[in-house]
Design an enzyme around this catalytic site. Structure first.
Site, PDB file in Angstrom:
ATOM      1  N   LYS A  64       0.835  -1.200   0.000  1.00  0.00           N
ATOM      2  CA  LYS A  64       0.000   0.000   0.000  1.00  0.00           C
ATOM      3  C   LYS A  64       0.869   1.249   0.000  1.00  0.00           C
ATOM      4  CE  LYS A  64      -3.589  -2.206   2.801  1.00  0.00           C
ATOM      5  NZ  LYS A  64      -4.322  -2.179   4.080  1.00  0.00           N
ATOM      6  N   ASP A 111     -12.645  -5.284  14.006  1.00  0.00           N
ATOM      7  CA  ASP A 111     -11.300  -4.973  14.507  1.00  0.00           C
ATOM      8  C   ASP A 111     -11.139  -5.316  15.987  1.00  0.00           C
ATOM      9  OD1 ASP A 111     -10.561  -4.173  11.999  1.00  0.00           O
ATOM     10  OD2 ASP A 111     -10.444  -2.037  12.457  1.00  0.00           O
TER      11      ASP A 111
END
Length: 188
Positions: free
Chosen positions: A59, A157
């Site tokens: 990324k 998460d």
């Protein structure tokens, strides 16, 4: 990395990605998709995320509105820096970017409200390859700069595994974890 900005009375211009500049810095990655996310509240934590092979992603992350503290955690089996991280403050004002190689988990926390992040990835999104590590894993030891009210997280998460039970699909590629330093003028 901080792309150079050219400004005048009208504002500024910035080349956010150049394959030639990336190659000169040792970043030999083909990006295939651009993503953007919006976080409404300060203290929003996203991460620590990655994609497993065969759709592992590198990324290139930048903040296009507001500011974040950005993290990359080494998950490469056999690496001397396994479980260690680098971090960088990314701001829309400064234009800083963080390159996250394959084999690293990525996460960030918003330092203010109404933050937008844009990032390039080197492979398609593949839900079956989606993975992550618990954001506040004490083994990793990230000291997140959180507001008084604490972190805002997705249920997904909150339920991620710790590093201790994680079986990494990433092998060490011989490249060291590079600490981030303040870029100079003309850096990518």
């Amino acid at each position: 990395m901080r792309p150079r900005r050219f400004g005048d009375a009208r504002g500024w211009f910035m080349e956010t990605y150049s394959e030639a500049s990336a190659l000169a810095m040792g970043i030999d990655v083909r990006f295939v998709q651009d993503n953007q996310s919006f976080s409404a509240a300060e203290g929003t934590v996203r991460g620590l995320h990655f994609q497993r092979p065969p759709h592992a992603q590198a990324k290139l992350v930048r903040c296009v509105r507001g500011s974040i503290m950005d993290y990359a955690v080494d998950l490469r089996r056999g690496s001397q820096t396994y479980g260690q991280y680098v971090s960088a403050k990314l701001t829309a004002e400064g234009g800083e970017q963080l390159f996250v190689p394959v084999g690293f988990a990525h996460g960030f926390v918003t330092l203010e409200a109404n933050v937008e992040i844009a990032y390039k990835v080197s492979d398609i999104y593949a839900p079956e390859c989606d993975g992550g590590i618990l954001w506040n894993d004490p083994t990793i030891g990230i000291e997140w700069p959180l507001p008084t009210l604490g972190a805002i997280l997705s249920d997904k998460d909150k339920a991620l595994p710790t590093l201790a039970v994680f079986d990494s699909p990433f092998d060490y590629d011989g490249k060291s974890l590079v600490p981030l330093v303040a870029p100079g003028p003309g850096d990518f």
